[in-house]
Design a protein around this motif. Sequence first.
Motif, PDB file in Angstrom:
ATOM      1  N   PRO A  66      36.890  32.312  46.251  1.00 21.20           N
ATOM      2  CA  PRO A  66      37.008  33.773  46.203  1.00 21.20           C
ATOM      3  C   PRO A  66      38.227  34.137  45.348  1.00 21.20           C
ATOM      4  O   PRO A  66      39.232  33.416  45.359  1.00 21.20           O
ATOM      5  CB  PRO A  66      37.211  34.175  47.665  1.00 21.20           C
ATOM      6  CG  PRO A  66      36.640  33.038  48.457  1.00 21.20           C
ATOM      7  CD  PRO A  66      36.888  31.806  47.628  1.00 21.20           C
ATOM      8  N   PRO A  67      38.184  35.243  44.614  1.00 24.29           N
ATOM      9  CA  PRO A  67      39.279  35.561  43.687  1.00 24.29           C
ATOM     10  C   PRO A  67      40.662  35.624  44.333  1.00 24.29           C
ATOM     11  O   PRO A  67      41.632  35.127  43.751  1.00 24.29           O
ATOM     12  CB  PRO A  67      38.893  36.922  43.095  1.00 24.29           C
ATOM     13  CG  PRO A  67      37.564  37.259  43.625  1.00 24.29           C
ATOM     14  CD  PRO A  67      37.128  36.224  44.590  1.00 24.29           C
ATOM     15  N   GLU A  68      40.747  36.180  45.528  1.00 27.91           N
ATOM     16  CA  GLU A  68      42.069  36.284  46.169  1.00 27.91           C
ATOM     17  C   GLU A  68      42.621  34.909  46.532  1.00 27.91           C
ATOM     18  O   GLU A  68      43.818  34.642  46.379  1.00 27.91           O
ATOM     19  CB  GLU A  68      42.029  37.217  47.398  1.00 27.91           C
ATOM     20  CG  GLU A  68      41.018  36.852  48.462  1.00 27.91           C
ATOM     21  CD  GLU A  68      39.586  37.313  48.167  1.00 27.91           C
ATOM     22  OE1 GLU A  68      38.699  36.954  48.958  1.00 27.91           O
ATOM     23  OE2 GLU A  68      39.346  37.993  47.167  1.00 27.91           O
ATOM     24  N   VAL A  83      41.886  32.973  32.679  1.00 28.64           N
ATOM     25  CA  VAL A  83      41.708  31.681  33.345  1.00 28.64           C
ATOM     26  C   VAL A  83      41.078  30.708  32.345  1.00 28.64           C
ATOM     27  O   VAL A  83      40.031  30.998  31.763  1.00 28.64           O
ATOM     28  CB  VAL A  83      40.816  31.825  34.594  1.00 28.64           C
ATOM     29  CG1 VAL A  83      40.615  30.472  35.268  1.00 28.64           C
ATOM     30  CG2 VAL A  83      41.412  32.830  35.569  1.00 28.64           C
ATOM     31  N   THR A 100      31.260  33.566  33.800  1.00 27.07           N
ATOM     32  CA  THR A 100      31.742  34.098  35.066  1.00 27.07           C
ATOM     33  C   THR A 100      30.867  33.541  36.174  1.00 27.07           C
ATOM     34  O   THR A 100      29.639  33.605  36.087  1.00 27.07           O
ATOM     35  CB  THR A 100      31.682  35.641  35.069  1.00 27.07           C
ATOM     36  OG1 THR A 100      32.463  36.122  33.977  1.00 27.07           O
ATOM     37  CG2 THR A 100      32.226  36.212  36.363  1.00 27.07           C
ATOM     38  N   PHE A 127      41.860  32.071  44.950  1.00 22.41           N
ATOM     39  CA  PHE A 127      42.181  31.425  43.682  1.00 22.41           C
ATOM     40  C   PHE A 127      43.526  31.911  43.156  1.00 22.41           C
ATOM     41  O   PHE A 127      44.381  31.109  42.769  1.00 22.41           O
ATOM     42  CB  PHE A 127      41.086  31.693  42.654  1.00 22.41           C
ATOM     43  CG  PHE A 127      41.415  31.139  41.297  1.00 22.41           C
ATOM     44  CD1 PHE A 127      41.174  29.813  41.003  1.00 22.41           C
ATOM     45  CD2 PHE A 127      41.995  31.938  40.324  1.00 22.41           C
ATOM     46  CE1 PHE A 127      41.501  29.289  39.757  1.00 22.41           C
ATOM     47  CE2 PHE A 127      42.323  31.435  39.083  1.00 22.41           C
ATOM     48  CZ  PHE A 127      42.067  30.101  38.801  1.00 22.41           C
ATOM     49  N   LEU A 128      43.731  33.232  43.154  1.00 27.50           N
ATOM     50  CA  LEU A 128      44.982  33.779  42.614  1.00 27.50           C
ATOM     51  C   LEU A 128      46.187  33.387  43.464  1.00 27.50           C
ATOM     52  O   LEU A 128      47.274  33.133  42.930  1.00 27.50           O
ATOM     53  CB  LEU A 128      44.866  35.293  42.473  1.00 27.50           C
ATOM     54  CG  LEU A 128      43.846  35.750  41.420  1.00 27.50           C
ATOM     55  CD1 LEU A 128      43.644  37.247  41.459  1.00 27.50           C
ATOM     56  CD2 LEU A 128      44.243  35.284  40.033  1.00 27.50           C
ATOM     57  N   PRO A 148      37.696  30.723  39.794  1.00 24.04           N
ATOM     58  CA  PRO A 148      37.514  31.898  40.650  1.00 24.04           C
ATOM     59  C   PRO A 148      36.106  32.479  40.506  1.00 24.04           C
ATOM     60  O   PRO A 148      35.477  32.350  39.456  1.00 24.04           O
ATOM     61  CB  PRO A 148      38.544  32.880  40.102  1.00 24.04           C
ATOM     62  CG  PRO A 148      38.617  32.550  38.641  1.00 24.04           C
ATOM     63  CD  PRO A 148      38.435  31.052  38.573  1.00 24.04           C
ATOM     64  N   ALA A 149      35.632  33.138  41.547  1.00 24.26           N
ATOM     65  CA  ALA A 149      34.377  33.881  41.471  1.00 24.26           C
ATOM     66  C   ALA A 149      34.671  35.266  40.912  1.00 24.26           C
ATOM     67  O   ALA A 149      35.710  35.850  41.209  1.00 24.26           O
ATOM     68  CB  ALA A 149      33.749  33.994  42.851  1.00 24.26           C
ATOM     69  N   GLY A 150      33.785  35.774  40.074  1.00 27.30           N
ATOM     70  CA  GLY A 150      33.901  37.135  39.584  1.00 27.30           C
ATOM     71  C   GLY A 150      34.928  37.380  38.502  1.00 27.30           C
ATOM     72  O   GLY A 150      35.126  38.523  38.096  1.00 27.30           O
ATOM     73  N   ILE A 151      35.596  36.352  38.024  1.00 30.41           N
ATOM     74  CA  ILE A 151      36.598  36.486  36.962  1.00 30.41           C
ATOM     75  C   ILE A 151      36.159  35.604  35.802  1.00 30.41           C
ATOM     76  O   ILE A 151      35.789  34.445  36.010  1.00 30.41           O
ATOM     77  CB  ILE A 151      37.999  36.046  37.459  1.00 30.41           C
ATOM     78  CG1 ILE A 151      38.466  36.948  38.603  1.00 30.41           C
ATOM     79  CG2 ILE A 151      39.013  36.066  36.313  1.00 30.41           C
ATOM     80  CD1 ILE A 151      39.775  36.519  39.247  1.00 30.41           C
ATOM     81  N   VAL A 166      46.071  29.646  34.834  1.00 31.66           N
ATOM     82  CA  VAL A 166      46.072  31.078  34.538  1.00 31.66           C
ATOM     83  C   VAL A 166      47.120  31.276  33.456  1.00 31.66           C
ATOM     84  O   VAL A 166      48.297  31.010  33.660  1.00 31.66           O
ATOM     85  CB  VAL A 166      46.390  31.914  35.795  1.00 31.66           C
ATOM     86  CG1 VAL A 166      46.419  33.397  35.448  1.00 31.66           C
ATOM     87  CG2 VAL A 166      45.377  31.647  36.893  1.00 31.66           C
TER      88      VAL A 166
END
Length: 193
Positions: A174-176, A85, A144, A178-179, A104-107, A79
């Motif tokens: 999932p994004p959370e 990303v 994405t 991954f972050l 990540p998914a959705g990013i 990141v």
Amino acid sequence: MSATMPPHGPPGHAPEAVAVAAERRWAVIVGAIIALLVLMMIVTGLHWASMPPSRVETVDVKTLHLRGEFVESNLGTAVDADGKVTVRLVAQQYSFQPQCIVVPAGIPVTFRGTASDAIHGFVVGRTNANTMLVPGFVSTFTTTFSKPGEQLMPCHEYCGTGHEAMWAHVQVLPPEDFLARARNEERMSCVPR
């Protein structure tokens, strides 16, 4: 007396003349299509000669692993400071470095890759992530991933006798998740270092 038509068609038109006229019309139509295609090729060729593709980045394959963007410690998912990303990878006969990529998914994810020895390529599962990796050039694209899961990433350009065994994994988190993981690691890969 009734007027009768001659047995060979309307008066003044021999069947041969009708056929010749039809063939001339079709010859003109086909000639016009060929001329249009040749003109399109010339215009396109001249346009691309004066307007080369943008964002052509090069890299020295002799020092690829020694310095610069594609050293081993810089490969994998990161990141960036601006929150983007980025995945950096290198293809070589018959493997990808890293062997497993975390995204990540959705990013939006930007892939930056190159090859060290031959033309390679990859496609990620049933996604639109698909590119060729050419030695000396950096391939870049952004995609994405819609949902979490694991995807296979095979090489799709024949690169030698071990080509069929050249593949990697892409873990879409999932994004959370991954972050949270990105806060703890500078470069992410699902293969322990």
